[in-house]
Design a protein around this motif. Structure first.
Motif, PDB file in Angstrom:
ATOM      1  N   GLY A  24      -4.853  50.260  26.218  1.00 11.13           N
ATOM      2  CA  GLY A  24      -4.900  49.325  27.334  1.00 11.13           C
ATOM      3  C   GLY A  24      -4.236  49.908  28.563  1.00 11.13           C
ATOM      4  O   GLY A  24      -4.598  50.979  29.041  1.00 11.13           O
ATOM      5  N   PHE A  25      -3.208  49.212  29.070  1.00 12.87           N
ATOM      6  CA  PHE A  25      -2.519  49.671  30.269  1.00 12.87           C
ATOM      7  C   PHE A  25      -1.306  50.545  29.943  1.00 12.87           C
ATOM      8  O   PHE A  25      -0.621  51.008  30.857  1.00 12.87           O
ATOM      9  CB  PHE A  25      -2.109  48.472  31.122  1.00 12.87           C
ATOM     10  N   LEU A  26      -1.056  50.764  28.661  1.00 10.20           N
ATOM     11  CA  LEU A  26      -0.055  51.747  28.274  1.00 10.20           C
ATOM     12  C   LEU A  26      -0.635  53.149  28.430  1.00 10.20           C
ATOM     13  O   LEU A  26      -1.855  53.320  28.468  1.00 10.20           O
ATOM     14  CB  LEU A  26       0.354  51.545  26.809  1.00 10.20           C
ATOM     15  N   SER A 274      -0.454  43.802  33.652  1.00  8.83           N
ATOM     16  CA  SER A 274      -1.845  43.718  34.118  1.00  8.83           C
ATOM     17  C   SER A 274      -2.747  43.039  33.100  1.00  8.83           C
ATOM     18  O   SER A 274      -3.852  42.620  33.439  1.00  8.83           O
ATOM     19  CB  SER A 274      -2.391  45.128  34.399  1.00  8.83           C
ATOM     20  N   LEU A 275      -2.292  42.948  31.864  1.00  6.94           N
ATOM     21  CA  LEU A 275      -3.161  42.473  30.784  1.00  6.94           C
ATOM     22  C   LEU A 275      -3.607  41.031  30.963  1.00  6.94           C
ATOM     23  O   LEU A 275      -4.801  40.715  30.895  1.00  6.94           O
ATOM     24  CB  LEU A 275      -2.455  42.646  29.439  1.00  6.94           C
ATOM     25  N   PHE A 325      -7.814  48.540  39.369  1.00  7.76           N
ATOM     26  CA  PHE A 325      -8.684  48.069  38.283  1.00  7.76           C
ATOM     27  C   PHE A 325      -8.854  46.551  38.347  1.00  7.76           C
ATOM     28  O   PHE A 325      -9.975  46.028  38.287  1.00  7.76           O
ATOM     29  CB  PHE A 325      -8.088  48.491  36.940  1.00  7.76           C
ATOM     30  N   LEU A 326      -7.739  45.827  38.472  1.00  4.56           N
ATOM     31  CA  LEU A 326      -7.799  44.363  38.509  1.00  4.56           C
ATOM     32  C   LEU A 326      -8.560  43.866  39.734  1.00  4.56           C
ATOM     33  O   LEU A 326      -9.381  42.945  39.636  1.00  4.56           O
ATOM     34  CB  LEU A 326      -6.389  43.788  38.511  1.00  4.56           C
ATOM     35  N   THR A 327      -8.272  44.465  40.873  1.00  5.17           N
ATOM     36  CA  THR A 327      -8.921  44.042  42.117  1.00  5.17           C
ATOM     37  C   THR A 327     -10.426  44.279  42.060  1.00  5.17           C
ATOM     38  O   THR A 327     -11.226  43.410  42.430  1.00  5.17           O
ATOM     39  CB  THR A 327      -8.312  44.777  43.315  1.00  5.17           C
ATOM     40  N   VAL A 418       3.861  35.171  31.435  1.00  7.12           N
ATOM     41  CA  VAL A 418       2.868  36.035  30.812  1.00  7.12           C
ATOM     42  C   VAL A 418       1.638  35.262  30.403  1.00  7.12           C
ATOM     43  O   VAL A 418       0.501  35.626  30.662  1.00  7.12           O
ATOM     44  CB  VAL A 418       3.476  36.757  29.586  1.00  7.12           C
ATOM     45  N   LEU A 419       1.867  34.108  29.770  1.00  5.93           N
ATOM     46  CA  LEU A 419       0.736  33.362  29.239  1.00  5.93           C
ATOM     47  C   LEU A 419       0.127  32.399  30.254  1.00  5.93           C
ATOM     48  O   LEU A 419      -0.790  31.655  29.937  1.00  5.93           O
ATOM     49  CB  LEU A 419       1.158  32.632  27.973  1.00  5.93           C
ATOM     50  N   GLU A 420       0.660  32.419  31.469  1.00  2.00           N
ATOM     51  CA  GLU A 420       0.046  31.676  32.541  1.00  2.00           C
ATOM     52  C   GLU A 420      -0.691  32.639  33.476  1.00  2.00           C
ATOM     53  O   GLU A 420      -1.177  32.254  34.529  1.00  2.00           O
ATOM     54  CB  GLU A 420       1.086  30.881  33.332  1.00  2.00           C
ATOM     55  N   GLY A 421      -0.731  33.886  33.058  1.00  2.00           N
ATOM     56  CA  GLY A 421      -1.412  34.903  33.846  1.00  2.00           C
ATOM     57  C   GLY A 421      -0.587  35.410  34.999  1.00  2.00           C
ATOM     58  O   GLY A 421      -1.055  36.161  35.822  1.00  2.00           O
ATOM     59  N   GLY A 422       0.683  34.982  35.132  1.00  2.27           N
ATOM     60  CA  GLY A 422       1.482  35.391  36.264  1.00  2.27           C
ATOM     61  C   GLY A 422       2.473  36.428  35.906  1.00  2.27           C
ATOM     62  O   GLY A 422       3.252  36.847  36.678  1.00  2.27           O
TER      63      GLY A 422
END
Length: 422
Positions: A24-26, A274-275, A325-327, A418-422
């Protein structure tokens, strides 16, 4: 997908072929453990002895004895990243490692840290990238998904509590590798107009999220609340809105010759991963202003803007290639459009069912995961606050950080965020 969308999605896949790995992002491989150029031996010595230097109150003296080193000896990207880990950990130890916080970061740290941060396009502060992505080793060189096999390379306390907290985050990121690949497979399937394959990818995403939930639920196993509250959490705080903690102007990054710049920066937080923003984007999750308000309340006023402001700011704390990547992904993917443009009735129904199962319809992504993790964190968090109320005076930096507890809760909020996407 429309023809123009297919072209854009194909270009995205080509552009970001190397932006993520099987982890992943690691990184693809274990992070660098030491800078080869001997001029940086003082950095290595201080960072490897942070727990002792903090407990004995000698961290600031050790920093003052350091020479001001150039970054000319840094060659590979791995070296720049490891220098960032060393310098940000040393800086946080310097700022928070005394009876009172240090308002000025000396040139021994400021000058090289600012240069390294500029090279990496990251803020000069301890971020998730420094604490998690580039700060671990493993007894299993092929898999980083078990926190029991992971160890942080640098820490403030060398305690099992700090190690476990950090390495659970690394394990989640590692498991996220399969999630990233699943999301990319959904993009490829959409390009090929194989919407049943898109649905299958969404169902697979659901099972991958359950794996992450199981790892997160292990957080209390070795995370001792008193140790975390008094000895670990304070060092990961930022300098933004920290007047109540003794930093009314934040921190001056002294570059010598009476020059410098005051900087207000967020502290290290798994919310900078980023995940989970990627998962939210893949599932079409929209965040609300109310969510941002709740985050701000838990952070003690750290976030004083809108949800859009918060997420835009957090992007600045994410490594450059992941930020891109996210953008770019958000520009080429909209699951709602994919469902709406699916003409085959059976495929459309399969997509809707898979999407709902993944957690995005009718509720935000990761709802079940969120509930479990909130429950897990709240149990440890509540124990930590009980410790604060029941424990009397403490020596040194521990006492100082108990006084500033209500001013900043970055690290515990990271688990919520983390689990709210923030």
């Amino acid at each position: 997908m429309e023809p123009k969308d297919v072209i854009a999605a194909s270009q995205f896949l080509a552009k970001h072929a190397d932006s993520v790995s099987q982890n992943g992002f690691l990184p693809r491989h274990l992070p660098l453990r030491r800078l080869p150029d001997q001029r940086y031996s003082a950095w290595e010595a201080i960072a490897s002895n942070l727990p002792t230097l903090l407990l004995t109150g000698r961290i600031r003296h050790a920093v003052f004895e350091c020479p001001i080193e150039s970054t000319r000896g840094l060659r590979s990207e791995g070296e720049w990243r490891w220098a960032y880990v060393l310098l940000t950990y040393m800086s946080h130890a310097y700022i928070w490692g005394g009876d009172q916080p240090a308002e000025i970061l000396p040139p021994q740290l400021s000058i090289p840290l600012l240069r390294v941060s500029l090279h990496l396009a990251l803020p000069p502060v301890l971020t998730c990238a420094a604490a998690n992505l580039w700060n671990f080793t493993s007894t299993d060189a092929c898999s980083f998904s078990s926190p029991a096999s992971l160890t942080p390379l640098v820490s403030f306390t060398a305690s099992p509590t700090e190690s476990w907290f950090l390495m659970v985050g690394v394990a989640v990121e590692s498991l996220g590798g399969a999630i990233v690949q699943t999301i990319l497979s959904a993009v490829r399937a959409a390009i090929a107009r194989d919407f049943l394959a898109v649905a299958a990818a969404l169902l697979q995403l659901s099972s991958r999220l359950e794996e992450i939930t199981a790892v997160m639920a292990r957080l209390p196993e070795q995370c001792d609340p008193p140790t975390f509250y008094h000895e670990v959490r304070p060092f990961y705080a930022g300098t933004k809105n920290m007047a109540g903690a003794g930093l009314p102007r934040a921190v001056l990054y002294d570059t010598g010759d009476e020059n410098g710049e005051w900087k207000q920066l967020r502290g290290g937080s798994n919310g900078q991963s980023s995940l989970f923003p990627l998962i939210d984007s893949a599932l079409g999750v929209q965040h609300t202003t109310a969510t941002a308000t709740n985050k701000s309340r838990r952070r003690g006023g750290d976030d004083d803007g809108t949800e859009d402001d918060y997420h835009a700011d957090i992007l600045n704390y994410i490594p450059r290639e992941h930020r891109s990547f996210l953008t770019d992904f958000a520009q080429i993917w909209n699951i709602h459009d994919v469902i709406a443009t699916t003409e085959d009735l059976a495929a459309s129904e399969a997509l809707r069912a898979a999407h709902a199962h993944a957690g995005a319809i009718p509720q935000p992504a990761l709802t079940n995961c969120d509930a479990l993790h909130h429950h897990t964190i709240e149990k440890v968090d509540a124990a930590s606050w009980d410790c604060a109320r029941s424990t009397k005076a403490k020596p040194g930096y521990v006492a100082h950080h108990e006084r500033r507890a209500h001013a900043d809760r970055d690290v515990w909020d990271a688990a919520h965020a983390v689990l709210e996407g923030g």
